[in-house]
Scaffold this active site. Structure first.
Site, PDB file in Angstrom:
ATOM      1  N   HIS A 101      60.728  61.107  23.065  1.00 49.80           N
ATOM      2  CA  HIS A 101      61.867  62.011  22.992  1.00 49.80           C
ATOM      3  C   HIS A 101      62.260  62.233  21.534  1.00 49.80           C
ATOM      4  O   HIS A 101      62.004  61.393  20.669  1.00 49.80           O
ATOM      5  CB  HIS A 101      63.049  61.436  23.772  1.00 49.80           C
ATOM      6  CG  HIS A 101      62.805  61.338  25.244  1.00 49.80           C
ATOM      7  ND1 HIS A 101      63.738  61.728  26.182  1.00 49.80           N
ATOM      8  CD2 HIS A 101      61.728  60.896  25.967  1.00 49.80           C
ATOM      9  CE1 HIS A 101      63.264  61.535  27.396  1.00 49.80           C
ATOM     10  NE2 HIS A 101      62.038  61.022  27.289  1.00 49.80           N
ATOM     11  N   GLU A 103      65.109  62.194  19.988  1.00 45.37           N
ATOM     12  CA  GLU A 103      66.018  61.196  19.428  1.00 45.37           C
ATOM     13  C   GLU A 103      65.273  59.904  19.089  1.00 45.37           C
ATOM     14  O   GLU A 103      65.532  59.272  18.057  1.00 45.37           O
ATOM     15  CB  GLU A 103      67.156  60.902  20.408  1.00 45.37           C
ATOM     16  CG  GLU A 103      68.102  62.078  20.631  1.00 45.37           C
ATOM     17  CD  GLU A 103      67.703  62.955  21.813  1.00 45.37           C
ATOM     18  OE1 GLU A 103      68.593  63.526  22.448  1.00 45.37           O
ATOM     19  OE2 GLU A 103      66.481  63.096  22.084  1.00 45.37           O
ATOM     20  N   CYS A 128      69.651  62.999  26.900  1.00 43.29           N
ATOM     21  CA  CYS A 128      69.398  62.578  28.277  1.00 43.29           C
ATOM     22  C   CYS A 128      69.754  61.103  28.425  1.00 43.29           C
ATOM     23  O   CYS A 128      69.996  60.384  27.446  1.00 43.29           O
ATOM     24  CB  CYS A 128      67.940  62.824  28.647  1.00 43.29           C
ATOM     25  SG  CYS A 128      66.776  61.726  27.797  1.00 43.29           S
ATOM     26  N   CYS A 131      67.620  58.664  26.371  1.00 38.79           N
ATOM     27  CA  CYS A 131      67.938  58.585  24.939  1.00 38.79           C
ATOM     28  C   CYS A 131      69.280  57.906  24.695  1.00 38.79           C
ATOM     29  O   CYS A 131      69.449  57.201  23.698  1.00 38.79           O
ATOM     30  CB  CYS A 131      67.913  59.975  24.321  1.00 38.79           C
ATOM     31  SG  CYS A 131      66.248  60.660  24.205  1.00 38.79           S
TER      32      CYS A 131
END
Length: 296
Positions: A101, A103, A128, A131
């Site tokens: 992801h 992040e 999300c 994360c």
């Protein structure tokens, strides 16, 4: 300027586009130091938060999402004042849990660069759950400020109330705190020594499988990743995925991988070799060198 940023530049305010282009040379891999950031502010007359949100298209240009074709960029701002860009990566043909992801990519970028505290995460959509949990593993993770377009800034605790984190499992030195795990391995191979150094800095309080990956390209450049575990287990970031993310930020094609080394501790209660091999073989026909080190 690197070709991958051509479309992104068109999305920036004109003053920012003009100011940032000189930074996007062949060596740019998503890091802008505090002094450069101050200069960008002076040239654009933008407030810092406004500037960071405006830079997100540059971060998103680092993405490699062959499955979703959805480019996500994120920026982590360290206590040093430097910013670290990251973007999502998906591995073709592989299970979705191999994905990185945005992040995670930005945070791992900051960690590999020596940051010990991340103060802000800038992203173009609400993080999300995966994360949020990953951010919560950081030093003072609940205090990390989340910046989103057209929304008020709020700490992670706003997005993840009643959080479960490292302190619930009696871990007092969370992710980004200085780690030093002494592993013994007799080798004079520079790549293996590099992998051993990174394994000693990895974060694996739940399995004790201190591990790292180093990838070497055909021109001799190396790109590393460390294991970063999570109290909720599944958001843990594999060292192979971190190394691939590092390569991607540096604009290297995975087909350039010439050698791959995984080092992990003999005392770990899990092994990362299967997951690392699957990820590697999805992008390059290279065999993984798996080395087990003994803790001191």
């Amino acid at each position: 300027m690197q070709d991958r940023f051509l479309k992104s530049i068109a999305k920036l305010p004109e003053s920012l586009a003009t100011a940032v282009v000189p930074l996007l040379d062949k060596d740019f891999a998503g890091h802008i130091d505090a002094q450069q950031l101050t200069e960008l502010q002076a040239q654009t007359q933008m407030e810092l938060n406004e500037l960071l949100l405006a830079l997100l298209p540059i971060a998103a240009a680092l993405a490699r999402p062959p499955i979703s074709e959805f480019h996500v960029g994120a920026i982590a701002k360290g206590k040093s004042g430097d910013i670290y860009m990251g973007a999502n990566i998906e591995l073709p043909g592989e299970a979705l849990f191999h994905s990185v992801h945005a992040e995670q990519s930005a945070i791992s970028h900051a960690w590999l660069s020596g940051e010990t505290i991340i103060e802000d995460i800038i992203v173009n959509a609400s993080p999300c759950g995966h994360c949020r949990q990953f951010i919560n593993e950081l030093v003072e993770g609940s205090k990390v400020n989340i910046h989103l377009p057209s929304q008020d800034t709020a700490p992670l605790s706003h997005y993840l109330p009643y959080a479960f984190g490292p302190s619930d499992l009696n871990i007092s030195a969370p992710l980004l705190s200085k780690q030093q795990h002494n592993l013994i391995l007799d080798s004079n191979d520079p790549m293996i020594i590099e992998a051993l150094d990174h394994a000693s800095l990895s974060y694996a309080p739940y399995t004790k499988n201190f591990a790292a990956v180093v990838l070497e390209t055909k021109d001799g450049a190396t790109y590393c990743g460390r294991y970063a575990e999570n109290a909720a287990f599944n958001p843990s970031m594999q060292p192979m995925q971190m190394a691939l993310s590092t390569m991607s930020r540096h604009n290297r094609d995975f087909s350039e991988i010439n050698r791959a080394v995984l080092i992990e501790s003999s005392k770990g209660v899990v092994s990362l070799v299967g997951a690392a091999m699957d990820a590697l073989h999805s992008v390059a026909p290279i065999e993984l060198e798996h080395i087990v080190a003994e803790p001191e």
